[in-house]
Design a protein around this motif. Sequence first.
Motif, PDB file in Angstrom:
ATOM      1  N   ASP A 225     -15.736 -81.980  -0.022  1.00 22.35           N
ATOM      2  CA  ASP A 225     -14.324 -81.638  -0.051  1.00 22.35           C
ATOM      3  C   ASP A 225     -14.143 -80.139  -0.306  1.00 22.35           C
ATOM      4  O   ASP A 225     -13.392 -79.714  -1.190  1.00 22.35           O
ATOM      5  N   VAL A 226     -14.826 -79.367   0.498  1.00 20.25           N
ATOM      6  CA  VAL A 226     -14.862 -77.909   0.339  1.00 20.25           C
ATOM      7  C   VAL A 226     -13.501 -77.287   0.696  1.00 20.25           C
ATOM      8  O   VAL A 226     -12.750 -77.854   1.490  1.00 20.25           O
ATOM      9  N   ASP A 227     -13.178 -76.156   0.086  1.00 16.94           N
ATOM     10  CA  ASP A 227     -11.899 -75.483   0.355  1.00 16.94           C
ATOM     11  C   ASP A 227     -12.009 -74.433   1.455  1.00 16.94           C
ATOM     12  O   ASP A 227     -11.035 -74.115   2.123  1.00 16.94           O
ATOM     13  N   MET A 228     -13.195 -73.840   1.542  1.00 15.25           N
ATOM     14  CA  MET A 228     -13.363 -72.757   2.523  1.00 15.25           C
ATOM     15  C   MET A 228     -14.776 -72.836   3.094  1.00 15.25           C
ATOM     16  O   MET A 228     -15.702 -73.243   2.399  1.00 15.25           O
ATOM     17  N   VAL A 229     -14.898 -72.396   4.340  1.00 17.43           N
ATOM     18  CA  VAL A 229     -16.227 -72.381   4.961  1.00 17.43           C
ATOM     19  C   VAL A 229     -16.426 -71.060   5.694  1.00 17.43           C
ATOM     20  O   VAL A 229     -15.525 -70.569   6.369  1.00 17.43           O
ATOM     21  N   GLY A 230     -17.613 -70.501   5.518  1.00 15.74           N
ATOM     22  CA  GLY A 230     -18.022 -69.348   6.315  1.00 15.74           C
ATOM     23  C   GLY A 230     -19.342 -69.719   6.952  1.00 15.74           C
ATOM     24  O   GLY A 230     -20.299 -70.046   6.254  1.00 15.74           O
ATOM     25  N   MET A 231     -19.378 -69.739   8.260  1.00 12.94           N
ATOM     26  CA  MET A 231     -20.658 -70.076   8.906  1.00 12.94           C
ATOM     27  C   MET A 231     -20.773 -69.287  10.199  1.00 12.94           C
ATOM     28  O   MET A 231     -19.796 -69.031  10.881  1.00 12.94           O
ATOM     29  N   GLY A 232     -21.989 -68.890  10.506  1.00  7.79           N
ATOM     30  CA  GLY A 232     -22.183 -68.096  11.710  1.00  7.79           C
ATOM     31  C   GLY A 232     -23.572 -68.319  12.257  1.00  7.79           C
ATOM     32  O   GLY A 232     -24.402 -68.987  11.627  1.00  7.79           O
ATOM     33  N   PRO A 233     -23.819 -67.751  13.424  1.00  8.48           N
ATOM     34  CA  PRO A 233     -25.125 -67.945  14.043  1.00  8.48           C
ATOM     35  C   PRO A 233     -26.238 -67.278  13.243  1.00  8.48           C
ATOM     36  O   PRO A 233     -26.024 -66.229  12.629  1.00  8.48           O
ATOM     37  N   TYR A 234     -27.393 -67.904  13.240  1.00 10.74           N
ATOM     38  CA  TYR A 234     -28.589 -67.262  12.688  1.00 10.74           C
ATOM     39  C   TYR A 234     -29.027 -66.181  13.674  1.00 10.74           C
ATOM     40  O   TYR A 234     -29.053 -66.404  14.882  1.00 10.74           O
ATOM     41  N   MET A 270     -11.795 -81.206   9.362  1.00  7.39           N
ATOM     42  CA  MET A 270     -11.255 -80.903   8.021  1.00  7.39           C
ATOM     43  C   MET A 270      -9.850 -80.309   8.014  1.00  7.39           C
ATOM     44  O   MET A 270      -9.275 -80.076   6.955  1.00  7.39           O
ATOM     45  N   ARG A 271      -9.304 -79.994   9.138  1.00  3.17           N
ATOM     46  CA  ARG A 271      -7.895 -79.658   9.353  1.00  3.17           C
ATOM     47  C   ARG A 271      -7.306 -78.498   8.548  1.00  3.17           C
ATOM     48  O   ARG A 271      -6.920 -77.490   9.116  1.00  3.17           O
ATOM     49  N   ASP A 272      -7.199 -78.628   7.206  1.00  2.00           N
ATOM     50  CA  ASP A 272      -6.400 -77.635   6.473  1.00  2.00           C
ATOM     51  C   ASP A 272      -7.219 -76.705   5.579  1.00  2.00           C
ATOM     52  O   ASP A 272      -6.675 -76.070   4.685  1.00  2.00           O
ATOM     53  N   ILE A 273      -8.519 -76.612   5.815  1.00  2.00           N
ATOM     54  CA  ILE A 273      -9.316 -75.681   4.992  1.00  2.00           C
ATOM     55  C   ILE A 273      -9.236 -74.264   5.577  1.00  2.00           C
ATOM     56  O   ILE A 273      -8.750 -74.070   6.686  1.00  2.00           O
ATOM     57  N   ASN A 274      -9.714 -73.293   4.820  1.00  2.00           N
ATOM     58  CA  ASN A 274      -9.858 -71.945   5.360  1.00  2.00           C
ATOM     59  C   ASN A 274     -11.225 -71.822   6.023  1.00  2.00           C
ATOM     60  O   ASN A 274     -12.243 -72.185   5.422  1.00  2.00           O
ATOM     61  N   ILE A 275     -11.238 -71.304   7.232  1.00  2.33           N
ATOM     62  CA  ILE A 275     -12.522 -71.107   7.932  1.00  2.33           C
ATOM     63  C   ILE A 275     -12.636 -69.631   8.315  1.00  2.33           C
ATOM     64  O   ILE A 275     -11.750 -69.078   8.976  1.00  2.33           O
ATOM     65  N   ALA A 276     -13.711 -69.013   7.870  1.00  2.00           N
ATOM     66  CA  ALA A 276     -13.902 -67.579   8.156  1.00  2.00           C
ATOM     67  C   ALA A 276     -14.622 -67.397   9.491  1.00  2.00           C
ATOM     68  O   ALA A 276     -15.513 -68.165   9.842  1.00  2.00           O
ATOM     69  N   ALA A 277     -14.199 -66.365  10.198  1.00  2.00           N
ATOM     70  CA  ALA A 277     -14.905 -65.974  11.423  1.00  2.00           C
ATOM     71  C   ALA A 277     -16.035 -65.048  10.982  1.00  2.00           C
ATOM     72  O   ALA A 277     -15.798 -63.922  10.556  1.00  2.00           O
ATOM     73  N   ALA A 278     -17.265 -65.519  11.045  1.00  2.00           N
ATOM     74  CA  ALA A 278     -18.399 -64.782  10.476  1.00  2.00           C
ATOM     75  C   ALA A 278     -18.685 -63.485  11.234  1.00  2.00           C
ATOM     76  O   ALA A 278     -18.550 -63.426  12.458  1.00  2.00           O
ATOM     77  N   THR A 279     -19.077 -62.476  10.466  1.00  3.01           N
ATOM     78  CA  THR A 279     -19.424 -61.187  11.071  1.00  3.01           C
ATOM     79  C   THR A 279     -20.591 -61.345  12.057  1.00  3.01           C
ATOM     80  O   THR A 279     -20.667 -60.621  13.049  1.00  3.01           O
TER      81      THR A 279
END
Length: 365
Positions: A225-234, A270-279
């Motif tokens: 039940d995470v609030d925010m996610v930051g994920m990007g390519p390896y 997850m609909r309403d979480i914050n998702i970061a656009a990874a650098t």
Amino acid sequence: MSELKEIINQTSFTKSDIVTMLSAKSENQKLLFAKSKEVKEREVGKKVYYRGLVEFSNICSKDCYYCGIRKGNTNVSRFNLTDEQIIQAAEFAYKSSYGSFVMQSGEIQSPAFTLRIENLLREIKKRTNDELGITISLGEQTEETYQRWFDAGAHRYLLRIESSNRELYQKLHPNDSDHDFQKRLDCLYTLKKIGYQTGTGVMIALPFQTLEHLAEDILFMKEFDVDMVGMGPYIEHADTPLYEYRHLLMPLRERFELALRMVATLRIVMRDINIAAATALQAIDPIGREKAVKVGANIIMPNITPGMYRNSYKLYENKPCVDEEPIDCVQCLDVRIQLADATIGYGEWGDSRHFERRNNKSDSL
Ligand code: SAH
Ligand code: SF4
């Protein structure tokens, strides 16, 4: 097995549904992206929130196999910004109406480091009239340390699980107590218990990683039940042990597309979480982060580390914008965001709606 166009309209998802979404190609990929855009605009709106990011030190006590600033890499010149430089970066974020500020560094566990961050947090709060939101991303720490930093004013914490699959995690890290999967997981639960808005994430398209692993990662985020996610390519780095396995990697363009499908799928799940656009997306495609905003991301973390140090915080190769100064980024990003059919939430904290709903808070803007 259900068709993609049925799956994307469901409200709960099995691992196999998620694998289908992550495998979507051509017309199906378009369907997936159209759905994730619709869900994003309905659930969190068109606004993108900025988090000014300062990568204040590349000194690290750990040896993660994928990371360019790992302790064992002797080809890196190590730096550590002064307190005043960090505070000035925070003031820059505040004056630029970024609303929030992120402090990230290599991992150091020591009483002196804990105290330094605690003092910095209090000073930044003071100098920005208590108005600047503060996120920290300083690795694994004790509960006491996390609590002290929370009490000093940090309210969000980013700690990527890197992979929620224990075996894969072990392949990516040395097999010792400093790199223990269970410890990382426990840290995430501690952060949540203390009351941080807790963010996690994974690297996408790692060697040995399958679509099933990534589907498990999405289910893990949902379950936690995470609030925010930051994920990007390896992205491989020549001075790391994982470089040896680069022949197992997908071409960069495919890694990028898969990362976009991860963002889109997570938005649908997850609909309403914050998702970061990874650098790291921008290391592959010059408008990579904007493309992620189009398919579901709503957070961008402009790099506001003073220009001369950016070149030394190289977690991976081709890191973008290492020659620029913070002021250049402000203008560059404004134009980019408009291109992504989004607006900028200037001066707002931009807390995740998910966190607000979870805590039934109305005072967090
Ligand atoms: N030391 C802290 C924060 C800095 S590292 C920590 O590890 O939590 C921040 C993130 O960079 C890591 O969580 C990891 O997911 C990402 N990273 C490291 N090396 C990378 C690589 N080669 N490609 C893509 N992302 C990488
Ligand atoms: Fe250190 Fe973080 Fe890199 Fe691991 S990923 S080596 S903890 S900076």
